[in-house]
Scaffold this motif. Structure first.
Motif, mmCIF file in Angstrom:
data_model
loop_
_atom_site.group_PDB
_atom_site.id
_atom_site.type_symbol
_atom_site.label_atom_id
_atom_site.label_comp_id
_atom_site.label_asym_id
_atom_site.label_seq_id
_atom_site.Cartn_x
_atom_site.Cartn_y
_atom_site.Cartn_z
ATOM 1 N N ARG A 80 -29.901 -13.520 -8.605
ATOM 2 C CA ARG A 80 -29.974 -14.066 -9.960
ATOM 3 C C ARG A 80 -28.651 -14.659 -10.412
ATOM 4 O O ARG A 80 -28.345 -14.312 -11.714
ATOM 5 C CB ARG A 80 -30.593 -12.819 -10.603
ATOM 6 C CG ARG A 80 -31.845 -12.519 -10.264
ATOM 7 C CD ARG A 80 -32.549 -11.407 -11.121
ATOM 8 N NE ARG A 80 -32.566 -11.641 -12.399
ATOM 9 C CZ ARG A 80 -33.024 -10.909 -13.626
ATOM 10 N NH1 ARG A 80 -33.510 -9.867 -13.280
ATOM 11 N NH2 ARG A 80 -33.226 -11.318 -14.952
ATOM 12 N N SER A 81 -27.799 -14.996 -9.472
ATOM 13 C CA SER A 81 -26.527 -15.505 -10.017
ATOM 14 C C SER A 81 -25.872 -16.529 -9.205
ATOM 15 O O SER A 81 -26.485 -17.283 -8.322
ATOM 16 C CB SER A 81 -25.480 -14.343 -10.000
ATOM 17 O OG SER A 81 -24.320 -14.607 -10.779
ATOM 18 N N ILE A 82 -24.631 -16.863 -9.638
ATOM 19 C CA ILE A 82 -23.970 -18.095 -8.799
ATOM 20 C C ILE A 82 -23.582 -17.680 -7.324
ATOM 21 O O ILE A 82 -23.172 -16.637 -7.039
ATOM 22 C CB ILE A 82 -22.489 -18.482 -9.466
ATOM 23 C CG1 ILE A 82 -22.989 -18.957 -11.112
ATOM 24 C CG2 ILE A 82 -21.835 -19.675 -8.637
ATOM 25 C CD1 ILE A 82 -21.704 -18.927 -11.672
ATOM 26 N N PRO A 83 -23.932 -18.472 -6.229
ATOM 27 C CA PRO A 83 -23.700 -18.008 -4.917
ATOM 28 C C PRO A 83 -22.028 -17.891 -4.831
ATOM 29 O O PRO A 83 -21.312 -18.704 -5.493
ATOM 30 C CB PRO A 83 -24.090 -19.149 -4.124
ATOM 31 C CG PRO A 83 -24.970 -20.132 -4.911
ATOM 32 C CD PRO A 83 -24.610 -19.676 -6.495
ATOM 33 N N ILE A 90 -15.223 -22.889 -7.416
ATOM 34 C CA ILE A 90 -14.389 -22.853 -8.867
ATOM 35 C C ILE A 90 -13.438 -22.412 -9.021
ATOM 36 O O ILE A 90 -12.567 -22.827 -9.702
ATOM 37 C CB ILE A 90 -15.584 -22.601 -9.710
ATOM 38 C CG1 ILE A 90 -17.187 -23.197 -9.676
ATOM 39 C CG2 ILE A 90 -15.445 -22.403 -11.014
ATOM 40 C CD1 ILE A 90 -18.023 -22.672 -10.194
ATOM 41 N N ASP A 91 -13.261 -21.094 -8.331
ATOM 42 C CA ASP A 91 -11.771 -20.528 -8.656
ATOM 43 C C ASP A 91 -10.814 -21.095 -8.064
ATOM 44 O O ASP A 91 -9.708 -21.308 -8.829
ATOM 45 C CB ASP A 91 -11.987 -19.208 -7.859
ATOM 46 C CG ASP A 91 -12.751 -17.935 -8.643
ATOM 47 O OD1 ASP A 91 -13.375 -18.245 -9.765
ATOM 48 O OD2 ASP A 91 -13.180 -17.029 -7.819
ATOM 49 N N ILE A 104 -18.520 -32.775 -16.575
ATOM 50 C CA ILE A 104 -19.347 -32.028 -15.420
ATOM 51 C C ILE A 104 -20.781 -31.752 -15.945
ATOM 52 O O ILE A 104 -20.876 -31.591 -16.972
ATOM 53 C CB ILE A 104 -19.072 -30.407 -15.322
ATOM 54 C CG1 ILE A 104 -17.340 -30.418 -14.803
ATOM 55 C CG2 ILE A 104 -19.605 -29.617 -14.150
ATOM 56 C CD1 ILE A 104 -16.749 -29.021 -14.939
ATOM 57 N N ALA A 105 -21.808 -32.263 -15.178
ATOM 58 C CA ALA A 105 -23.017 -31.942 -15.316
ATOM 59 C C ALA A 105 -23.951 -31.297 -14.334
ATOM 60 O O ALA A 105 -23.462 -31.223 -13.161
ATOM 61 C CB ALA A 105 -23.534 -33.507 -15.639
ATOM 62 N N LEU A 106 -24.998 -31.038 -14.668
ATOM 63 C CA LEU A 106 -25.766 -29.858 -13.564
ATOM 64 C C LEU A 106 -27.117 -30.620 -13.209
ATOM 65 O O LEU A 106 -27.805 -31.381 -14.175
ATOM 66 C CB LEU A 106 -26.057 -28.417 -14.077
ATOM 67 C CG LEU A 106 -24.855 -27.765 -14.413
ATOM 68 C CD1 LEU A 106 -25.389 -26.325 -15.201
ATOM 69 C CD2 LEU A 106 -24.185 -27.267 -13.452
ATOM 70 N N VAL A 123 -19.793 -20.532 -17.152
ATOM 71 C CA VAL A 123 -18.381 -20.495 -16.365
ATOM 72 C C VAL A 123 -17.826 -22.199 -16.587
ATOM 73 O O VAL A 123 -16.863 -22.170 -17.174
ATOM 74 C CB VAL A 123 -18.651 -20.418 -14.918
ATOM 75 C CG1 VAL A 123 -17.393 -20.987 -14.100
ATOM 76 C CG2 VAL A 123 -18.780 -19.167 -14.393
ATOM 77 N N PHE A 124 -18.707 -23.161 -16.484
ATOM 78 C CA PHE A 124 -18.264 -24.416 -16.656
ATOM 79 C C PHE A 124 -17.833 -24.682 -18.226
ATOM 80 O O PHE A 124 -16.932 -25.383 -18.614
ATOM 81 C CB PHE A 124 -19.223 -25.607 -16.244
ATOM 82 C CG PHE A 124 -19.179 -25.707 -14.613
ATOM 83 C CD1 PHE A 124 -17.996 -25.538 -14.058
ATOM 84 C CD2 PHE A 124 -20.342 -25.683 -14.011
ATOM 85 C CE1 PHE A 124 -18.037 -25.877 -12.716
ATOM 86 C CE2 PHE A 124 -20.536 -25.659 -12.523
ATOM 87 C CZ PHE A 124 -19.213 -25.892 -11.995
ATOM 88 N N GLY A 125 -18.636 -24.224 -19.246
ATOM 89 C CA GLY A 125 -18.414 -24.205 -20.819
ATOM 90 C C GLY A 125 -17.134 -23.550 -20.864
ATOM 91 O O GLY A 125 -16.409 -23.956 -21.933
ATOM 92 N N THR A 126 -16.697 -22.534 -20.236
ATOM 93 C CA THR A 126 -15.440 -21.778 -20.492
ATOM 94 C C THR A 126 -14.159 -22.588 -19.893
ATOM 95 O O THR A 126 -13.252 -22.880 -20.304
ATOM 96 C CB THR A 126 -15.420 -20.441 -19.666
ATOM 97 O OG1 THR A 126 -16.374 -19.465 -20.461
ATOM 98 C CG2 THR A 126 -14.398 -19.650 -19.800
ATOM 99 N N VAL A 127 -14.294 -23.096 -18.729
ATOM 100 C CA VAL A 127 -13.372 -23.906 -17.899
ATOM 101 C C VAL A 127 -12.839 -25.281 -18.256
ATOM 102 O O VAL A 127 -11.936 -25.848 -17.807
ATOM 103 C CB VAL A 127 -13.298 -23.604 -16.244
ATOM 104 C CG1 VAL A 127 -13.053 -22.191 -16.165
ATOM 105 C CG2 VAL A 127 -14.431 -24.216 -15.812
ATOM 106 N N SER A 128 -14.117 -26.171 -18.750
ATOM 107 C CA SER A 128 -13.949 -27.533 -18.900
ATOM 108 C C SER A 128 -14.380 -27.831 -20.447
ATOM 109 O O SER A 128 -15.343 -27.162 -20.803
ATOM 110 C CB SER A 128 -14.700 -28.063 -17.767
ATOM 111 O OG SER A 128 -14.859 -29.620 -18.267
#
Length: 180
Positions: A80-83, A90-91, A104-106, A123-128
């Motif tokens: 139920r999360s990011i692999p 990403i890190d 970035i798009a999904l 995560v992406f909304g936080t870092v980009s």
């Protein structure tokens, strides 16, 4: 427009990777889409490895990200999360500030995985500052072979959905770059 499509799966026969490859082959000519399917080859992120000489797989990955106009990310859900492999990738990118303004798009290759998508959007909304919340494309492709995935995506209706997704992402990239 140069796009790097990142598969969040470390699995050799990944549905997400097959989907990204199929999309790269049927994208309109204005797009050059490369697929990065090596999240499993990246060493585990550690600030101790952030030296003048980064590990070669990390350098290659960062160079591909830096050379792209935007990223499309597609990933399975694990527990139920990011692999872990995708989170690790990403890190490495956050550490190098490569995502700060990167568009970035999904995409998603399953009818399941909503919990992971929420996490990935967070995560992406936080870092980009250029994460496109509204540019998203989903297909239900689980348990299909790469050839079957290509066949499904080649359907005219699905080709139109892919084109509309890429056009929306292109517009988003252009607007953010100040081109329009």
């Amino acid at each position: 427009m140069k796009i790097l499509a990142i598969s969040g799966s470390a699995r050799h026969n990944s549905t997400n990777t097959a989907m990204l490859r199929a999309v790269s082959f049927m994208a309109p000519a204005i797009f050059s889409i490369s697929v990065f399917d090596q999240v499993g080859a990246l060493p585990v992120f550690s600030p101790d490895l952030e030296t003048d000489k980064l590990p070669p797989p990390v350098c290659d990955f960062m160079d591909q990200v830096a050379a792209s106009d935007g990223l499309i990310v597609s990933s399975p859900e694990y527990v139920r999360s990011i692999p872990g492999g995708l989170k690790n990738a990403i890190d490495w990118l956050v550490s190098g500030n490569l995502l700060t303004t990167k568009p970035i798009a999904l995409m998603h290759a399953s009818h399941r995985g909503d919990d992971m998508l929420v996490d990935l959007r967070t995560v992406f909304g936080t870092v980009s500052s250029n994460f496109s919340y509204d540019v998203f494309l989903r297909f239900s492709l689980m348990n299909l072979t790469p050839d079957q995935i290509s066949e499904v995506l080649s359907d005219p209706q699905n080709r139109e959905r892919i084109k509309a997704f890429l056009d929306s992402f292109s517009l988003s990239i252009s607007e953010r770059a100040g081109v329009l």
